[in-house]
Design a protein around this motif. Structure first.
Motif, PDB file in Angstrom:
ATOM      1  N   SER A  23       0.812  -1.221   0.000  1.00  0.00           N
ATOM      2  CA  SER A  23       0.000   0.000   0.000  1.00  0.00           C
ATOM      3  C   SER A  23       0.845   1.270   0.000  1.00  0.00           C
ATOM      4  O   SER A  23       0.464   2.260  -0.617  1.00  0.00           O
ATOM      5  CB  SER A  23      -0.991  -0.019   1.155  1.00  0.00           C
ATOM      6  N   LEU A  26       3.919   4.993  -4.631  1.00  0.00           N
ATOM      7  CA  LEU A  26       3.732   6.263  -5.332  1.00  0.00           C
ATOM      8  C   LEU A  26       2.390   6.895  -4.986  1.00  0.00           C
ATOM      9  O   LEU A  26       2.227   8.101  -5.058  1.00  0.00           O
ATOM     10  CB  LEU A  26       3.802   6.019  -6.837  1.00  0.00           C
ATOM     11  N   GLY A  27       1.422   6.069  -4.627  1.00  0.00           N
ATOM     12  CA  GLY A  27       0.108   6.591  -4.254  1.00  0.00           C
ATOM     13  C   GLY A  27       0.206   7.574  -3.103  1.00  0.00           C
ATOM     14  O   GLY A  27      -0.493   8.587  -3.080  1.00  0.00           O
ATOM     15  N   TYR A 103       1.426   2.976 -13.789  1.00  0.00           N
ATOM     16  CA  TYR A 103       2.234   3.001 -12.560  1.00  0.00           C
ATOM     17  C   TYR A 103       3.715   2.783 -12.874  1.00  0.00           C
ATOM     18  O   TYR A 103       4.593   3.419 -12.305  1.00  0.00           O
ATOM     19  CB  TYR A 103       1.720   1.914 -11.616  1.00  0.00           C
ATOM     20  N   PHE A 225      -6.846   3.490  -4.156  1.00  0.00           N
ATOM     21  CA  PHE A 225      -5.537   3.360  -4.791  1.00  0.00           C
ATOM     22  C   PHE A 225      -4.444   3.224  -3.740  1.00  0.00           C
ATOM     23  O   PHE A 225      -3.571   2.366  -3.826  1.00  0.00           O
ATOM     24  CB  PHE A 225      -5.275   4.598  -5.659  1.00  0.00           C
ATOM     25  N   SER A 228      -4.389  -0.056  -1.860  1.00  0.00           N
ATOM     26  CA  SER A 228      -4.322  -1.233  -2.754  1.00  0.00           C
ATOM     27  C   SER A 228      -5.569  -2.099  -2.665  1.00  0.00           C
ATOM     28  O   SER A 228      -5.488  -3.328  -2.672  1.00  0.00           O
ATOM     29  CB  SER A 228      -3.111  -2.129  -2.438  1.00  0.00           C
TER      30      SER A 228
HETATM   31  N1  TRP Z   1      -1.137   1.272  -3.158  1.00  0.00           N
HETATM   32  C1  TRP Z   1       0.016   1.467  -3.956  1.00  0.00           C
HETATM   33  C2  TRP Z   1       0.447   2.913  -3.830  1.00  0.00           C
HETATM   34  O1  TRP Z   1      -0.104   3.638  -3.068  1.00  0.00           O
HETATM   35  C3  TRP Z   1      -0.217   1.080  -5.398  1.00  0.00           C
HETATM   36  C4  TRP Z   1      -0.811  -0.262  -5.511  1.00  0.00           C
HETATM   37  C5  TRP Z   1      -0.226  -1.455  -5.265  1.00  0.00           C
HETATM   38  C6  TRP Z   1      -2.141  -0.535  -5.823  1.00  0.00           C
HETATM   39  N2  TRP Z   1      -1.140  -2.457  -5.411  1.00  0.00           N
HETATM   40  C7  TRP Z   1      -2.299  -1.906  -5.752  1.00  0.00           C
HETATM   41  C8  TRP Z   1      -3.186   0.287  -6.150  1.00  0.00           C
HETATM   42  C9  TRP Z   1      -3.542  -2.463  -5.979  1.00  0.00           C
HETATM   43  C10 TRP Z   1      -4.415  -0.281  -6.389  1.00  0.00           C
HETATM   44  C11 TRP Z   1      -4.598  -1.626  -6.292  1.00  0.00           C
HETATM   45  O2  TRP Z   1       1.350   3.342  -4.492  1.00  0.00           O
END
Ligand code: TRP
Length: 451
Positions: A23, A26-27, A103, A225, A228
């Motif tokens: 989680s 980059l988000g 991503y 996002f 995750s």
């Molecule tokens: N959560 C990750 C972030 O914040 C990105 C990510 C990884 C993601 N797995 C995911 C986003 C599944 C959505 C669904 O960068």
């Protein structure tokens, strides 16, 4: 079937670490600050916090329960628990491939910035405008960003091919706390800049008049996002949890850590934004323009910027691994490919989408889907539609369809743990999550416009 041969993760800490590794990425550091900046700052933060607590946390727990109950990839999980809900698994695999499409492009940017830090190129500019145009020139280049995108895909592939236990577990362990530490140092530096109070006010003071239906949609998309969730990523990861993992504690720890990192990123970025006169609404370039400015103001700037971007690359890598794993586990278990062939299938698919998305920022920018270039279209389609849709169906599935005994077994580790918030959780999954998600959707489609 395959269940007995599957890998499981080690102790309690590993479950939190790998899920937080997924989680935090980059988000939190790239997307959260610019999305908050574009959507009103403090008012966005307030709506975001509510989304995390009332929608994110319950759905994260629901995905954990599904994954550990089924011990399978996300399609296999829904197929075995309730075949009619298979579509939810497929939605997840498709969403994973589309998310990876853009991503990996941003992941490539962080890799390029690490290299630029090392070569000293990043310390060369004096003003925010100079950094903005350098960034712009870089991402529009037809070659370099695409090459870095592919490099990042291959880096992820390498770790995936190495195996779940060794690759994923180990890489999450040491470096996440280090990233946190560097962020704290940068936050302190940023707070000492002139004009930082204005940045803090922007981030923390809510202006209720700025909250619109759009704020709600974007905040929800960002919450999904960042955590995750909404596409089976946490279903896949929880399928590797062992039977002693406390799902509630894991979900709570992941949510708190993820939100803290996003907040810290905001505290690093916004004081710098206001101090250097950059518009908080400047979009995806925000982090890449403000951060070099902060580094330049530090002694040993090259050490800081290289260290930071390297850690960001690693935080990003633990997220790309989790996305890649969703598709790889699916191809491996459902199509009966070897794990190696499954990983290559995923890698070739996302490598292709990634190159196209990378080019769509520059030379292929004229190629539009619903008015957006491919990069923006993939982001909008997944965050605003597919993940909330996945979340809606997940809450409906666990709230209404999943056998209550299975759910209780997962949340109490077969009666070993007490489960005090059971009725609250069930209420949220049965009613609140589906209704709120549905309302936001219908509004987004313009259904309420005439009212
Ligand atoms: N959560 C990750 C972030 O914040 C990105 C990510 C990884 C993601 N797995 C995911 C986003 C599944 C959505 C669904 O960068």
């Amino acid at each position: 079937m395959k269940t007995d041969k599957r890998a499981t993760l080690g102790g309690k800490l590993s479950a939190v670490l790998v899920a937080a590794g997924s989680s935090v990425g980059l988000g939190n550091i790239w997307r959260f600050p610019y999305v908050a900046g574009e959507n009103g700052g403090g008012s966005f933060l307030l709506v975001y916090a509510l989304c995390v607590l009332l929608l994110g946390l319950p759905i994260l727990l629901a995905e954990f329960a599904v994954g550990r109950a089924a011990h399978r990839n996300t399609v296999g999980a829904y197929r075995t628990l309730a075949p009619a809900w298979r579509f939810l698994g497929y939605n997840g695999v498709v969403t994973a491939l589309l998310i990876m499409g853009f991503y990996f492009v941003v992941s490539g940017w962080t890799l390029e910035y690490t290299v630029h830090s090392l070569t000293g190129e990043l310390g060369r500019y004096a003003t925010a405008e100079a950094y903005a145009s350098a960034f712009d020139a870089f991402i529009r280049d037809p070659w370099r960003p695409a090459v870095y995108t592919v490099l990042f895909v291959l880096l992820t592939h390498g770790i995936i091919a190495w195996g779940v236990q060794k690759g994923i577990e180990r890489s999450a362990k040491v470096l996440m706390p280090l990233l946190f530490l560097v962020l704290v140092v940068l936050a302190v530096r940023s707070l000492l800049m002139p004009g930082s109070a204005e940045g803090l006010r922007f981030l923390f003071a809510p202006d209720f008049s700025k909250i619109t239906a759009r704020t709600l949609l974007v905040a929800m998309g960002q919450a999904f996002f960042s955590l995750s969730i909404g596409m089976g990523c946490m279903v896949t990861y929880a399928s590797y949890f062992n039977s002693d993992t406390n799902l509630r504690h894991t979900a709570l720890h992941v949510t708190v850590l993820d939100t803290l990192v996003a907040l810290l990123a905001g505290i690093v970025i916004f004081p710098a934004v206001f101090s250097s006169g950059i518009a908080p609404t400047s979009g995806p370039s925000l982090v890449f323009v403000t951060l070099p400015g902060i580094f330049n103001s530090l002694p040993l700037s090259m050490v800081w910027s290289t260290g930071f971007f390297l850690l960001l690359v690693i935080a990003t890598l633990t997220s790309t691994i989790s996305l890649h794993e969703v598709a790889t586990a699916y191809f491996h278990e459902e199509w009966h490919l070897s794990r190696k062939a499954a990983a290559w299938t995923t890698t070739l698919l996302v490598g292709t989408i990634g190159i196209l998305a990378s080019l769509s920022v520059g030379v292929l920018n004229g190629w539009r889907i619903a008015g957006l270039n491919l990069f923006d279209a993939l982001d909008a389609l997944t965050a605003n539609i597919l993940m909330p849709l996945g979340g809606l169906c997940t809450s409906l599935f666990v709230g209404w369809r999943l056998d209550r005994r299975t759910f209780d077994e997962q949340l109490t580790n077969r009666g070993k743990l007490r489960f005090r918030i059971r009725s609250v959780l069930i209420f949220l999954l049965r009613y609140l999550c589906p209704l709120v998600l549905l309302a936001i959707f219908l509004d987004n489609l313009g259904v309420f416009k005439g009212l």
